[in-house]
Design an enzyme around this catalytic site. Structure first.
Site, PDB file in Angstrom:
ATOM      1  N   ASP A 166      39.709  24.322  19.229  1.00  0.00           N
ATOM      2  CA  ASP A 166      40.622  23.672  20.333  1.00  0.00           C
ATOM      3  C   ASP A 166      39.615  23.436  21.534  1.00  0.00           C
ATOM      4  O   ASP A 166      39.769  22.169  22.201  1.00  0.00           O
ATOM      5  CB  ASP A 166      41.688  24.595  20.720  1.00  0.00           C
ATOM      6  CG  ASP A 166      42.797  24.642  19.840  1.00  0.00           C
ATOM      7  OD1 ASP A 166      42.616  24.265  18.625  1.00  0.00           O
ATOM      8  OD2 ASP A 166      43.706  25.677  20.155  1.00  0.00           O
ATOM      9  N   GLU A 203      36.740  22.748  21.754  1.00  0.00           N
ATOM     10  CA  GLU A 203      35.875  21.550  21.636  1.00  0.00           C
ATOM     11  C   GLU A 203      36.695  20.179  21.594  1.00  0.00           C
ATOM     12  O   GLU A 203      36.214  19.175  22.032  1.00  0.00           O
ATOM     13  CB  GLU A 203      35.288  21.637  20.302  1.00  0.00           C
ATOM     14  CG  GLU A 203      34.323  20.425  19.640  1.00  0.00           C
ATOM     15  CD  GLU A 203      33.063  20.158  20.683  1.00  0.00           C
ATOM     16  OE1 GLU A 203      32.848  21.045  21.204  1.00  0.00           O
ATOM     17  OE2 GLU A 203      32.404  19.045  20.546  1.00  0.00           O
ATOM     18  N   LYS A 257      50.837  33.227  27.872  1.00  0.00           N
ATOM     19  CA  LYS A 257      50.886  32.025  27.154  1.00  0.00           C
ATOM     20  C   LYS A 257      50.602  32.120  25.603  1.00  0.00           C
ATOM     21  O   LYS A 257      49.644  32.440  25.183  1.00  0.00           O
ATOM     22  CB  LYS A 257      49.780  30.991  27.618  1.00  0.00           C
ATOM     23  CG  LYS A 257      49.993  29.443  27.130  1.00  0.00           C
ATOM     24  CD  LYS A 257      49.159  28.581  27.767  1.00  0.00           C
ATOM     25  CE  LYS A 257      49.652  27.023  27.355  1.00  0.00           C
ATOM     26  NZ  LYS A 257      49.299  26.808  25.919  1.00  0.00           N
ATOM     27  N   GLU A 303      58.439  30.173  21.526  1.00  0.00           N
ATOM     28  CA  GLU A 303      57.019  29.938  20.616  1.00  0.00           C
ATOM     29  C   GLU A 303      57.284  30.844  19.484  1.00  0.00           C
ATOM     30  O   GLU A 303      57.308  32.087  19.510  1.00  0.00           O
ATOM     31  CB  GLU A 303      55.688  30.722  21.411  1.00  0.00           C
ATOM     32  CG  GLU A 303      54.627  30.117  20.984  1.00  0.00           C
ATOM     33  CD  GLU A 303      54.101  28.839  21.617  1.00  0.00           C
ATOM     34  OE1 GLU A 303      55.130  28.212  22.194  1.00  0.00           O
ATOM     35  OE2 GLU A 303      53.029  28.292  21.550  1.00  0.00           O
ATOM     36  N   LYS A 324      43.828  29.742  31.839  1.00  0.00           N
ATOM     37  CA  LYS A 324      43.410  30.328  30.350  1.00  0.00           C
ATOM     38  C   LYS A 324      42.347  31.356  30.589  1.00  0.00           C
ATOM     39  O   LYS A 324      41.988  31.480  31.470  1.00  0.00           O
ATOM     40  CB  LYS A 324      42.768  29.002  29.819  1.00  0.00           C
ATOM     41  CG  LYS A 324      43.825  27.887  29.494  1.00  0.00           C
ATOM     42  CD  LYS A 324      43.605  27.387  28.160  1.00  0.00           C
ATOM     43  CE  LYS A 324      44.452  26.331  27.577  1.00  0.00           C
ATOM     44  NZ  LYS A 324      44.497  25.766  26.465  1.00  0.00           N
ATOM     45  N   CYS A 366      20.507  43.740  -5.736  1.00  0.00           N
ATOM     46  CA  CYS A 366      20.519  44.103  -4.348  1.00  0.00           C
ATOM     47  C   CYS A 366      19.342  43.788  -3.558  1.00  0.00           C
ATOM     48  O   CYS A 366      18.321  44.057  -3.800  1.00  0.00           O
ATOM     49  CB  CYS A 366      20.758  45.767  -4.434  1.00  0.00           C
ATOM     50  SG  CYS A 366      20.825  46.400  -2.945  1.00  0.00           S
ATOM     51  N   CYS A 401      17.627  47.590  -2.314  1.00  0.00           N
ATOM     52  CA  CYS A 401      16.906  48.462  -3.478  1.00  0.00           C
ATOM     53  C   CYS A 401      16.465  47.598  -4.891  1.00  0.00           C
ATOM     54  O   CYS A 401      15.564  48.039  -5.451  1.00  0.00           O
ATOM     55  CB  CYS A 401      17.859  49.393  -3.974  1.00  0.00           C
ATOM     56  SG  CYS A 401      19.263  49.018  -4.837  1.00  0.00           S
ATOM     57  N   CYS A 427      26.082  46.532  -5.703  1.00  0.00           N
ATOM     58  CA  CYS A 427      25.014  47.198  -5.929  1.00  0.00           C
ATOM     59  C   CYS A 427      24.993  48.050  -6.911  1.00  0.00           C
ATOM     60  O   CYS A 427      25.831  49.123  -6.471  1.00  0.00           O
ATOM     61  CB  CYS A 427      24.099  47.204  -4.717  1.00  0.00           C
ATOM     62  SG  CYS A 427      22.670  48.462  -5.329  1.00  0.00           S
ATOM     63  N   CYS A 430      19.993  53.576  -4.039  1.00  0.00           N
ATOM     64  CA  CYS A 430      19.796  52.428  -2.922  1.00  0.00           C
ATOM     65  C   CYS A 430      19.806  53.022  -1.796  1.00  0.00           C
ATOM     66  O   CYS A 430      20.765  53.576  -1.221  1.00  0.00           O
ATOM     67  CB  CYS A 430      21.004  51.379  -3.192  1.00  0.00           C
ATOM     68  SG  CYS A 430      21.093  50.157  -2.036  1.00  0.00           S
TER      69      CYS A 430
HETATM   70  S1  IVH Z   1      56.827  26.834  29.170  1.00  0.00           S
HETATM   71  C1  IVH Z   1      58.093  23.239  31.262  1.00  0.00           C
HETATM   72  N1  IVH Z   1      55.973  29.050  28.979  1.00  0.00           N
HETATM   73  O1  IVH Z   1      52.271  26.074  25.991  1.00  0.00           O
HETATM   74  C2  IVH Z   1      56.887  23.649  30.563  1.00  0.00           C
HETATM   75  N2  IVH Z   1      55.359  27.155  27.374  1.00  0.00           N
HETATM   76  O2  IVH Z   1      51.330  23.139  26.942  1.00  0.00           O
HETATM   77  C3  IVH Z   1      57.229  24.029  29.185  1.00  0.00           C
HETATM   78  N3  IVH Z   1      53.573  27.995  25.743  1.00  0.00           N
HETATM   79  O3  IVH Z   1      54.387  23.591  24.331  1.00  0.00           O
HETATM   80  C4  IVH Z   1      56.712  25.242  28.501  1.00  0.00           C
HETATM   81  N4  IVH Z   1      53.495  30.012  26.003  1.00  0.00           N
HETATM   82  O4  IVH Z   1      54.070  25.864  23.160  1.00  0.00           O
HETATM   83  C5  IVH Z   1      55.938  27.942  28.499  1.00  0.00           C
HETATM   84  N5  IVH Z   1      55.136  31.313  28.540  1.00  0.00           N
HETATM   85  C6  IVH Z   1      55.298  29.929  28.127  1.00  0.00           C
HETATM   86  C7  IVH Z   1      54.401  29.565  26.955  1.00  0.00           C
HETATM   87  C8  IVH Z   1      54.471  28.320  26.717  1.00  0.00           C
HETATM   88  C9  IVH Z   1      53.082  29.371  25.190  1.00  0.00           C
HETATM   89  C10 IVH Z   1      53.200  26.704  24.947  1.00  0.00           C
HETATM   90  C11 IVH Z   1      54.275  25.956  24.589  1.00  0.00           C
HETATM   91  C12 IVH Z   1      54.134  24.548  25.038  1.00  0.00           C
HETATM   92  C13 IVH Z   1      52.798  24.758  25.593  1.00  0.00           C
HETATM   93  C14 IVH Z   1      52.523  23.673  26.961  1.00  0.00           C
END
Ligand code: IVH
Length: 711
Positions: A36, A38, A124, A204, A355, A449, A452, A467, A473
């Site tokens: 992700d 990248e 998140k 989620e 993040k 191996c 050994c 081995c 060994c």
């Molecule tokens: S709120 C109004 N809360 O992050 C905002 N999203 O980029 C709506 N996600 O698609 C999302 N944990 O899959 C919210 N505590 C959390 C979250 C969360 C993970 C994910 C979710 C969403 C993405 C947003």
């Protein structure tokens, strides 16, 4: 604005092409080729170029589109309220929280003298967003986010997730729009129904790390047995996404999924009897009361510094969490202020994602070595150009076994994705095919191996090469010595890896009993061994001679005999001789000992050289108290599952575990509905939260003693 040169146009085209390709791999196939981080880097590069050269923006640029794609094969669902994404705070450091707070204050027109803003801080979760629609309290539809406007109807698959209620619990009278410090709403509340006519819950779907590891283990076994069309998954998120979007609900059902709720979509408004809420936090509490799992780590936070503290605290806990998170989310708590702040394109202004360092990164393979384990198992290991992933610098990653290395086709010089999440060993999850520059040779397991030189064999139905050198060994000898000396076995303090390497390489010891024949002279002859350390080691060896039968058995390193089995064996048979002379049938009578384990113990005990080692160890003075065979010993906690967490005032974790197991209890590593008790000490974290969430009984050390005493 400088005009775009043909080179810039070229780069923009190339980036779009790449992003298009990777978005398809990620969203449609659930099989990403790059991490992700990248993808985000490429995306940002394109965003930057488009910002500097707006004339290059096209309607179909990946930057104009949010989220995924709708998959063929599922009915489409138009979301009543669009499913938004969240703006990401790129600054990983504490200032990310501060700049969000500063922005909120600015946009709300607050001055320095105004009180701090109240937020909700959440995890998140790294899974996939789902909208659950309840009509009159019954789950009628579940949909993926799709492109935010249109998602896929995955109701059948979602219904198989135990944590998602099929029917809402009615809210108790007092909970229907609980208003802290607001009495004026009292009258509106009168008509609020226990269950709204319409309630869309968002959250989620994710896969726990242990469930993910287990699933991949099963997948590897299926592949080894020649099953067609099976694959392993890159990470828990892709495994979860794959399961939810699996067209066959029966298969989806076999994939262990979990859920956390964090938001909502369409909800019957108050004027039509819907619930009344002033804050996001109140809504979350109602979600919990309706029966949804809401993370116990969700917190109210006042002002920037409490957000910073949350980000740091969660960051420290991240590794030990049972599931992946990629950051935390801050949301303005007041729904009135959220409304005031509004939206920018597809993102709310009132929320931000902050993040942590990515758990997947790209790096290159410098070599592929083969590591020899205690039981002779050969594991291919990729030596990597150092890479910072999941918060640490990684230089090695396991390739598991020959099949995995072949299937992933990892070659020296390749660019690979490395994943390190939690305390799991770093793993090469995939090769980035487009980055293979030259024709490196395919990896093959050595026929001998690497340590050994004995023949390496892969037995019928096994995934691993071993081995055949046994204790000839030196790699196996070293591992056997380290295993014997470890804390949970003979507990020989000071006998670590470096010393064992030195002693085995220098031919100072060959077998386990040799340890107890060491003299000061032999030890002092080792390089960098001070007199004092030599004396300490001899004292530790002397002390280790007084041990217990389970420790000794475990220390012998019999294949498939872990600590738990060693304890079961000792309890069942009472004495070492009884075990050494047991037939396979007799061994099978031990609880939890199956045919494979029984066979392994029997084979070990029959071999003259193993009997010799045991005899010599006893002759050197290793001893323990033997007991009567088990039947007579009472097992008052038999059938109970107990989880230990935090630091107890007097008992160490191992002591508590020993006491509980002696009483017949099973000591588990994670809390579930099947847990009978959680014993919590100081600084208990997520396991205690989980216990509270599930209503599992929680004991302190005194409670534990009462349980054992009363037992
Ligand atoms: S709120 C109004 N809360 O992050 C905002 N999203 O980029 C709506 N996600 O698609 C999302 N944990 O899959 C919210 N505590 C959390 C979250 C969360 C993970 C994910 C979710 C969403 C993405 C947003």
């Amino acid at each position: 604005m400088p005009a775009a040169t043909p080179r810039i146009q070229e780069r923009v085209d190339a980036l779009r092409e790449l992003l298009h390709h990777h978005a398809y791999r990620y969203y449609v196939l659930d099989e990403p080729e790059i991490p992700d981080a990248e993808y985000d880097r490429l995306f940002r590069e394109l965003q930057d170029l488009e910002a500097r050269h707006p004339e290059l923006v096209t309607a179909d640029s990946p930057t104009r589109r949010v989220g995924g794609k709708v998959l063929e094969g599922f009915a489409k669902v138009r979301h009543k309220v669009p499913m938004l994404s969240i703006r990401t705070e790129t600054d990983i450091e504490a200032s990310g929280a501060r700049s969000f707070d500063a922005r909120m204050r600015r946009e709300l027109g607050l001055s320095e003298s105004d009180p701090p803003v109240e937020y909700v801080a959440e995890l998140k979760f790294d899974g996939l967003a789902i909208n659950l629609r309840y009509e009159h309290g019954v789950l009628v539809q579940a949909a993926t986010r799709g492109d935010g406007e249109i998602g896929e109807d995955v109701t059948q698959n979602i219904r198989t997730i135990g944590q998602i209620p099929l029917r809402l619990n009615p809210l108790p009278e007092g909970e229907r729009g609980k208003q802290e410090g607001s009495l004026s709403r009292g009258r509106e509340r009168a008509g609020v129904r226990a269950v709204p006519d319409v309630l869309e819950v968002r959250g989620e779907v994710y896969m726990r790390r242990d469930d993910f590891e287990r699933l991949n283990e099963q997948q590897r076994e299926k592949i080894a047995r020649g099953a067609k069309g099976e694959k392993t998954f890159v990470n828990p998120r892709n495994a979860a996404a794959g399961a939810v979007r699996q067209l066959d609900p029966a298969i989806a059902h076999q994939r262990p999924l979990s859920f956390f709720a964090y938001g909502w979509g369409e909800v019957t408004p108050p004027e039509r009897g819907g619930p009344v809420f002033d804050t996001h936090f109140q809504f979350l509490q109602a979600l919990r009361a309706w029966g949804f799992p809401v993370s116990p780590r969700t917190r109210l936070a006042t002002g920037a510094e409490e957000l910073v503290a949350y980000h740091q605290a969660v960051g420290r806990e991240r590794d030990s969490m049972p599931f992946d998170i990629d950051g935390v989310v801050y949301k303005v708590n007041s729904l009135a202020l959220q409304k005031k702040l509004g939206f920018v394109t597809r993102e709310p202004r009132w929320a931000v994602a902050h993040k942590y360092p990515a758990q997947e990164q790209m790096t290159t393979v410098e070599a592929i070595d083969v590591y020899v384990g205690r039981t002779g198992k050969l594991t291919p290991v990729a030596r990597l150009a150092p890479v910072f992933v999941g918060g640490v610098t990684v230089t090695n990653a396991t390739l598991h076994n020959e099949d995995e290395a072949r299937r992933k086709d990892v070659r020296v010089g390749d660019t690979v994705i490395v994943r390190r999440a939690g305390d799991v060993i770093p793993e090469v999850v995939a090769v980035v095919p487009e980055k293979r520059l030259h024709k490196a040779r395919q990896f093959t397991m050595p026929s001998h191996c690497p340590v050994c030189g004995a023949e390496a064999v892969r037995e019928e139905g096994e995934v691993d090469y071993r081995c055949t050198g046994g204790l000839f060994c030196s790699a196996q000898r070293k591992q056997a010595l380290l295993h014997f000396a470890q804390r949970r076995a003979m507990d020989i303090e000071g006998l670590g890896e470096k010393l064992v390497d030195q002693m085995v390489d220098g031919n100072v010891i060959r077998t386990l009993p040799d340890l107890y024949r060491l003299g000061l002279n032999a030890l002092a002859s080792l390089e960098r061994m001070a007199d004092k350390s030599a004396q300490n080691l001899l004292a530790a060896l002397e002390e280790s001679k007084h041990t217990t039968l389970p420790r000794f058995l475990f220390g012998l390193g019999i294949r498939h005999v872990g600590e738990a089995t060693a304890k079961d064996l000792a309890r069942h048979f009472g004495s070492l001789d009884a075990i050494m002379d047991a037939s396979v049938e007799e061994l099978l009578e031990v609880p939890d000992v199956g045919p494979v384990v029984a066979e392994s113990i029997h084979t070990f005990c029959k071999q003259p050289h193993n009997r010799e080692v045991v005899e010599q160890l006893r002759a050197c003075g290793v001893h323990w108290e033997e007991g009567a065979p088990a039947e007579r010993a009472p097992k008052p906690l038999a059938g109970k599952t107990i989880v230990l967490t935090g630091t107890l005032p007097l008992l160490s974790r191992d002591e508590a575990k020993d006491l509980l197991e002696a009483a017949g209890a099973k000591v588990a590593g994670s809390v579930s509905k099947k847990t009978d008790y959680v014993v919590a000490g100081a600084e208990a974290g997520s396991k205690l939260d989980k216990a509270r969430e599930l209503g599992v009984a929680v004991l302190d050390e005194e409670g534990l003693r009462a349980l054992l005493g009363g037992a």
